[in-house]
Design a protein around this motif. Structure first.
Motif, short mmCIF file in Angstrom:
data_model
loop_
_atom_site.label_atom_id
_atom_site.label_comp_id
_atom_site.label_asym_id
_atom_site.label_seq_id
_atom_site.Cartn_x
_atom_site.Cartn_y
_atom_site.Cartn_z
N LEU A 225 0.78 -1.22 -0.06
CA LEU A 225 -0.18 -0.01 0.13
C LEU A 225 0.94 1.22 0.02
O LEU A 225 0.36 2.38 -0.34
N ILE A 226 2.34 1.35 0.31
CA ILE A 226 2.66 2.28 0.90
C ILE A 226 2.88 3.34 -0.47
O ILE A 226 2.61 4.52 -0.05
N PRO A 227 3.29 3.09 -1.49
CA PRO A 227 3.68 3.97 -2.55
C PRO A 227 2.44 4.74 -3.02
O PRO A 227 2.39 5.72 -3.39
N TYR A 228 0.98 3.79 -2.96
CA TYR A 228 -0.02 4.53 -3.43
C TYR A 228 -0.65 5.52 -2.01
O TYR A 228 -1.26 6.41 -2.56
N THR A 229 -0.54 4.97 -0.88
CA THR A 229 -0.74 5.92 0.18
C THR A 229 -0.03 7.24 0.36
O THR A 229 -0.61 8.06 0.40
N VAL A 230 1.05 7.12 -0.02
CA VAL A 230 1.98 8.32 0.23
C VAL A 230 1.44 9.00 -1.17
O VAL A 230 1.45 10.64 -0.61
N LYS A 231 1.15 8.83 -2.10
CA LYS A 231 0.97 9.55 -3.37
C LYS A 231 -0.49 10.26 -2.86
O LYS A 231 -0.86 11.35 -3.05
N MET A 235 -1.58 14.05 -2.43
CA MET A 235 -2.73 14.86 -3.13
C MET A 235 -3.41 15.47 -1.96
O MET A 235 -3.84 16.67 -2.28
N ILE A 236 -3.88 14.92 -0.93
CA ILE A 236 -4.67 15.68 0.10
C ILE A 236 -3.82 16.92 0.60
O ILE A 236 -4.51 17.96 0.70
N ALA A 237 -2.30 17.02 0.74
CA ALA A 237 -1.73 17.88 1.18
C ALA A 237 -1.65 19.09 0.03
O ALA A 237 -1.77 20.37 0.36
N SER A 238 -2.05 18.76 -1.06
CA SER A 238 -1.96 19.48 -2.31
C SER A 238 -3.14 20.41 -2.39
O SER A 238 -3.14 21.62 -2.83
N VAL A 239 -4.36 19.84 -1.79
CA VAL A 239 -5.61 20.75 -1.95
C VAL A 239 -5.97 21.32 -0.46
O VAL A 239 -6.95 22.10 -0.37
#
Length: 317
Positions: A225-231, A235-239
């Motif tokens: 899960l890690i690479p997808y969760t980090v992305k 994304m959440i940080a960007s919004v």
């Protein structure tokens, strides 16, 4: 954050305090009270930056590794306070700090007390009043990282309280992490921001744990899960700036994601739990919050309109 927020003039790439080592300038003596995992890390950072470091802990044996690195250990907390102009406590709570220092409160006069513990803004205000009543300047601080990150260039710490104390000891405190801020003179701002920022931690972690249980139900590793969760987190940080603008303006009428969208997704979350055999009941209060927002007329507004519901907590019968 308030306009008065002061960020350290030092980037994480350059520490004037550390550069003084080569120039032979004296370091500020520092006392660390409390040698749990974080307290030990703080002491190690001061020792590594050549500050004369005195340490105290109820369990004296915890000081042994620090003494081996160059710290001075004292048995009496009064001697610990007397040893340095800068006293940094790393105990569990404000009450625990007061309990330890109360018998030697008179020794605090003319010194600066920095508290790095958990607690509420009210606790920080009370601690500030107590310290000031005993003639000490007060800074409350928050460490936004784990013990192993103490001293790293990107480790964030923020403080609130005495402007003069922060100005005097900014260089010294900077050895604990390269990203340092002073939020303002009010002593409770660090505790306020620590709790406000920390509110994201447990929901984010439980979300990851739920996902880990779900993929393991298919025989897959949680690590996948890690690479997808980090992305996803990026994304959440960007919004977040968009949501912050909506909340500050009170205008939720141009949503990226609407309350209605999250309301409809609640059924999918429940179905996902049944399919994977994972307990997703922790989502129920979140779904209820979304439902209440829709009922309040926010169905087609931005999901950030949940703030309006959070401002009006339900009365518990």
């Amino acid at each position: 954050m308030r306009d008065c927020v002061r960020r350290s003039s030092m980037s994480g790439k350059f520490f004037p305090e550390r550069s003084m080592i080569m120039l032979g300038h004296a370091r500020t003596p520092v006392t660390i009270v409390g040698l749990g995992s974080m307290g030990r890390a703080l002491a190690e950072a001061f020792i590594d930056a050549d500050h004369p470091t005195t340490v105290w802990n109820r369990t004296a044996a915890k000081a042994n590794p620090l003494v081996a690195r160059g710290a001075r250990h004292v048995e009496a907390v009064e001697d610990a306070v007397a040893a340095s102009p800068l006293i940094v406590t790393c105990l569990t709570t404000y009450d625990a700090t007061t309990e330890v220092l109360l018998p030697v409160a008179g020794a605090l006069r003319g010194r600066t007390l920095v508290t790095l513990n958990s607690g509420t803004p009210a606790g920080a205000r009370a601690m500030s009043a107590w310290a000031g009543g005993h003639g000490a300047r007060f800074l409350d601080g928050a460490i936004k990282n784990v013990p192993s990150a103490i001293g790293a260039d990107d480790t964030q710490l923020y403080y609130s309280g005495s402007d003069s104390a922060f100005a005097e000891y900014e260089n010294t405190l900077n050895v604990l992490g390269g990203d340092i801020s002073h939020l303002g003179e009010e002593p409770d701002l660090a505790a306020l921001y620590e709790s406000a920022v920390g509110a994201t931690l447990l929901p984010a972690l439980v979300g990851f744990f739920q996902g880990a249980a779900a993929v393991q139900s298919r025989g897959l590793q949680a690590a996948t899960l890690i690479p997808y969760t980090v992305k996803w987190l990026e994304m959440i940080a960007s919004v977040l700036p968009v949501f912050a603008r909506e909340i500050d303006s009170g205008d939720y009428t141009e949503p990226m994601s609407s309350v209605r969208l999250f309301l409809e997704a609640a059924a999918w979350d429940e179905e996902f739990g049944r399919e994977t055999g994972v307990d997703v009941s922790w989502n129920a209060p979140l779904h209820d919050l979304v439902r209440r927002a829709a009922e309040a007329g926010h169905a087609d507004h931005s999901i950030s309109a949940l703030v309006e519901i959070l401002r009006k907590p339900q009365t518990v019968a």
